[in-house]
Design an enzyme around this catalytic site. Structure first.
Site, PDB file in Angstrom:
ATOM      1  CB  VAL A 166      -0.948  -0.066   1.478  1.00  0.00           C
ATOM      2  CG1 VAL A 166      -1.982   1.354   0.954  1.00  0.00           C
ATOM      3  CG2 VAL A 166      -2.111  -0.940   1.255  1.00  0.00           C
ATOM      4  CB  SER A 167       0.941   4.196   0.485  1.00  0.00           C
ATOM      5  OG  SER A 167       0.845   5.818   0.751  1.00  0.00           O
ATOM      6  CD1 TRP A 168       8.107   5.127   1.352  1.00  0.00           C
ATOM      7  CD2 TRP A 168       7.984   2.592   2.399  1.00  0.00           C
ATOM      8  NE1 TRP A 168       9.229   5.272   1.494  1.00  0.00           N
ATOM      9  CE2 TRP A 168       9.304   3.185   1.749  1.00  0.00           C
ATOM     10  CE3 TRP A 168       7.609   2.085   2.368  1.00  0.00           C
ATOM     11  CZ2 TRP A 168      10.373   2.222   2.386  1.00  0.00           C
ATOM     12  CZ3 TRP A 168       8.726   0.786   3.166  1.00  0.00           C
ATOM     13  CH2 TRP A 168      10.127   0.953   2.788  1.00  0.00           C
ATOM     14  N   GLY A 215       3.657  -0.250  -1.424  1.00  0.00           N
ATOM     15  CA  GLY A 215       3.677  -0.360  -2.830  1.00  0.00           C
ATOM     16  C   GLY A 215       4.454  -0.764  -3.873  1.00  0.00           C
ATOM     17  CB  THR A 232       1.566   2.256  -4.560  1.00  0.00           C
ATOM     18  OG1 THR A 232       2.959   2.677  -4.166  1.00  0.00           O
ATOM     19  CG2 THR A 232       1.350   0.998  -5.414  1.00  0.00           C
TER      20      THR A 232
END
Length: 288
Positions: free
Chosen positions: A112-114, A116, A138
């Site tokens: 998730v996000s970072w 990802g 992401t």
């Protein structure tokens, strides 16, 4: 904080362990497997920047049919702060050692996000160990299309982890979408160390997956929130274009749609994990 489902679901086995020269807190949720039943491939999870294990714990309430393994990044949660900066390839190598320690030969990977970005790096760096890939909210790194400036300016400072009032006051500006689940999310957060947070930011500085994404051969699900203020939907379209076997799902919500709209998002993840592929069944490796 307890790592057990609020409805009495399975609890995680959590421990502090030394791997690759780093002291990490690791959590594993074990699936219940009936005698004679083939275990489903475990899910390796990479969290967002500054996010401790507890933040992703609700995911284990939904996905109970497989092992889930995750860990606090250095300087996050209860993992010891790093002495020196690190790069994504270094953490991918460390993660492979962690999987060896816990006896996982092949996994599906979700970030998730970072996280990802870490999921992309791990899938590229260790392709034989990865079945499917799930990339949530992401981008491909430094080539990303930036989000709302007001949200990004608040993201750059760890105050949202230190001050729950600040997080709640700025939740919609930070993440977009609605604020359902915001209270629970805030209560699960443990502030990272300043060094841990800054080193996570530095790890992705100048990093991009754009050069290697065309070489990924795993089936990939890209999920984006339609009101994400940090990583706009167009970044998901870029990932879908660059990854040969990717498909994009756009769901209602902001950057934290897994928190605010789990009923819209998580069933899609479960369906994707359940899709057939050409991989051999999961085999548990001998623990190191």
């Amino acid at each position: 904080m307890p790592l057990k489902g609020r409805h009495g679901g399975r609890a995680a086995k959590v421990e502090i362990t030394r791997i690759g020269g780093r002291t990490l807190r690791v959590a594993v949720w074990h699936a219940h497997v009936e005698p004679g039943e083939t275990p489903k491939r475990p899910l390796l999870f990479f969290n967002g920047i500054g996010a401790n294990i507890e933040v992703m714990a609700p995911l284990a309430e939904w996905i109970q049919d497989r092992d889930i393994i995750t860990f606090d990044m250095p300087g996050v949660g209860q993992s010891r702060s790093p002495v020196l900066p690190y790069r994504p390839w270094m953490m991918a190598r460390l993660t492979a050692k962690l999987l060896d320690r816990y006896g996982y030969e092949k996994v599906d990977v979700m970030g998730v996000s970072w996280g990802g970005g870490m999921a992309q790096q791990f899938a590229f760096q260790h392709p034989r160990r990865v079945g499917k890939v799930i990339l949530v909210a992401t981008s491909a790194g430094m080539v990303m299309v930036p989000g709302n400036l007001a949200a990004l300016s608040k993201m750059a400072h760890p105050r949202r982890y230190i001050d729950p009032g600040f997080l709640m006051e700025n939740f919609k500006v930070l993440y977009g979408g609605d604020t359902d689940g915001a209270d629970g999310h805030a209560n699960r957060i443990t502030a990272p160390s300043r060094t841990g947070y800054l080193y996570q930011l530095a790890a992705m500085a100048g990093w991009t997956s754009a050069v290697f994404l065309p070489f990924l051969r795993q089936k990939t699900l890209v999920m984006m929130g339609d009101d994400d203020q940090i990583v706009p939907v167009v970044n998901g379209r870029i990932l879908e274009t660059l990854i040969p076997k990717a498909r994009l799902e756009i769901v209602p919500g902001g950057h934290l749609f897994l928190v605010s709209r789990p009923k819209d998002a998580i069933p899609k993840i479960m369906d994707f994990l359940g899709e057939p592929d050409a991989d051999v069944p999961f085999v548990r490796a001998k623990a190191a």
